[in-house]
Design an enzyme around this catalytic site. Sequence first.
Site, mmCIF file in Angstrom:
data_model
loop_
_atom_site.group_PDB
_atom_site.id
_atom_site.type_symbol
_atom_site.label_atom_id
_atom_site.label_comp_id
_atom_site.label_asym_id
_atom_site.label_seq_id
_atom_site.Cartn_x
_atom_site.Cartn_y
_atom_site.Cartn_z
ATOM 1 N N LYS A 1 -5.980 -0.211 -5.065
ATOM 2 C CA LYS A 1 -6.613 1.081 -5.285
ATOM 3 C C LYS A 1 -5.693 1.901 -6.181
ATOM 4 C CE LYS A 1 -9.526 1.697 -1.183
ATOM 5 N NZ LYS A 1 -9.931 2.660 -0.117
ATOM 6 N N GLU B 1 -37.915 1.935 -18.311
ATOM 7 C CA GLU B 1 -38.788 2.433 -17.249
ATOM 8 C C GLU B 1 -39.072 3.896 -17.595
ATOM 9 O OE1 GLU B 1 -38.899 2.886 -12.402
ATOM 10 O OE2 GLU B 1 -37.212 3.643 -13.556
ATOM 11 N N ASP C 1 -33.305 1.541 -15.762
ATOM 12 C CA ASP C 1 -33.901 2.321 -14.687
ATOM 13 C C ASP C 1 -33.903 3.809 -15.041
ATOM 14 O OD1 ASP C 1 -34.584 2.967 -11.791
ATOM 15 O OD2 ASP C 1 -32.642 3.966 -12.012
ATOM 16 N N TRP D 1 0.811 -1.215 0.000
ATOM 17 C CA TRP D 1 0.000 0.000 0.000
ATOM 18 C C TRP D 1 0.849 1.273 0.000
ATOM 19 C CZ3 TRP D 1 -4.986 -0.429 -1.205
ATOM 20 C CH2 TRP D 1 -5.574 -1.708 -1.057
#
Length: 671
Positions: free
Chosen positions: A121, A391, A338, A86
């Site tokens: 990350k 939708e 959606d 890290w």
Amino acid sequence: MSKKNIPVLIKDEPWLEGFEKAVQARIDRFHSAKFHIENEFGSILEFANFHQYYGVHYEPIRKGWTYREWAPAAQQLFLMGDFNNWDRYSHPLKKNRRGDWEIFLPYHDYKDSFIHESKIKVHVVGENGSALDRIPAYITRVVQDETSHDFSGQLWFPETPYQWKDQNFDPSPSTQMPLIYECHVGMALEKEGVGTYQEFTDEILPRIKAGGYNAIQLMAVMEHPYYGSFGYHVSNFFAPSSRFGTPEELKALIDTAHSMGIAVIMDIVHSHAVKNVNEGLNEFDGSNHQYFHPGERGYHEGWDSKLFDYGKWEVQQFLLSNIRYWLDEFHFDGFRFDGATSMLYKHHGHAGFDRAESYFNEGVDEDALLYFQLANTVIHEVKPEAISIAEEVSGMPGLCRQVDDGGLGFDFRLAMGIPDFWIKTLKHKKDEEWDMFEIWHELTNRPAKEKSIAYAESHDQALVGDKSIAFWLMDKEMYFSMSVLQQNLTIDRGISLHKIIRLITLTLGGEGYLNFIGNEFGHPEWVDFPREGNNWSYQYARRQWSLVDTEHLRYQQLNAWDKAMIQLAMEYKIPASSPAIQLYLDPDKKILAYQRADLVFVFSFHPTESYFGFPIPLPNQGDYKIILESDDKKFGGFERLDKKTTYSTDEKSNIHIYVPNRVAIVLKKTD
């Protein structure tokens, strides 16, 4: 514009006359965009293949892993994770002119540290001077630390790729006449906790198969940091939610569904994204306009989320690649989009739609409209038999028409007005005030050449703050009076209306049908995910299957009715047949009759009156018999009809039939 060049949509919808140029402009803009895409990338499918470029990929020729990220405004990117303890600054990426950042990790140097299930990350020094640890935008798996609750990207390099067994599955029967079971993996079990892909496969898919449904619509597939968002605040668009299990377990769920003849539709959220900076895309490169619109236009107040800039090529690439990824990698059979209304309008649908101009004025987001045209093109080029459902509540003309006709290219729209109508009726009208003309209008008012998915209730109606139809009808009596050993007028009324509302919606309301998990047996409670307001309880984020599995409870009767009507729809292909023809309507007696798929449907909504020898005019003379009726004892009825009776037409082509109150009758010609 000459009549010869008028778009087909205008010819079919004369009320749109005067907007020929606007419709043609949409057609032209699509073809212009497609031309530029093909000129630059070779094909639209290559344009929708950037998930193979960005993110982490092993390159056999170079013998190592490449990680790429699009972050044009960032000052610097560094890859970090378990592989380098890290260290935020030991592995810088290099930037090219396009705004892509890249780093290469040779296999021989990292084969023991850059491994399956290790976490990563990317440390981003942004345009605004921020220095934050972010999750790669195209990461395919994200996990949460149980102690710190921090989310990280996770490398996913399984030794053996998933071996699909669905090569012979043909989704066409399901996607052409969808009978959809809407469901959520996490809340599908009875236990007070989060269900898994494996549990859903083992315990829920057999129930869906037994119910006769030919498609499932999976909610909350893409990773979302807050479970209570129902999956609608997406953070990581290429990562299936790890809270339910592994990617392989999701693939096994889909593979198993396919083995049962069930298509799997994904509830895809491209209408907005979570505003979280730590988990999502917001301000990824330190700017406020990378993936989203800057300023107020990039924020949806009602949803507290970020709004994509569909006019950017890179955003189009991201979202179109997302579509292709789920089709290719997970074998989904299509999508339910959606929030299509919110996407199509800058005002997000918060306006009136009483004039044709409403669909062509400055309130329309033409970039979003183009995105839908491109999205549907990609879907049907990747998988021609796939289904796309919108939708959409505004009634955007051409939503389900081909792009070259002037449309957006969807296959179906959700008939969102139908559940709203039923809930408003139950909330605001006494039984004797129900309007037969209104029922007919609400269930048949749709464009002749566009297909609709009818439904009486979906997850929207079942959420806390509203009530399912069963709960509107029977309320607290469902807790005390659902035994077959007792009589209760509220329960009797509720069960009768619940059955006929579902059948008339299925057979009159559209070209497909949808049911939300548990509503087939009248699930008694709302859905409420664990949150601070309910002390993080899972009590209502589950389905109580024990109710329908208990023989002496009337939930079994509602469930038996659902199976019978779905079987009827499948056997006679009712949703795929031509629209219904009205045969009879009496507003005072509250009787409605119509013909569809060569079957005759008779409904009585009258709360008290039954009619003997009631004349129903039929288009074809002959003998008719009842093949399904809601008054059957096994469906919780009162056995007032004799299915052995043959009904013969008279000289006026009428049959004379006993029509009890609150009943649905289906007849078939026998000769």
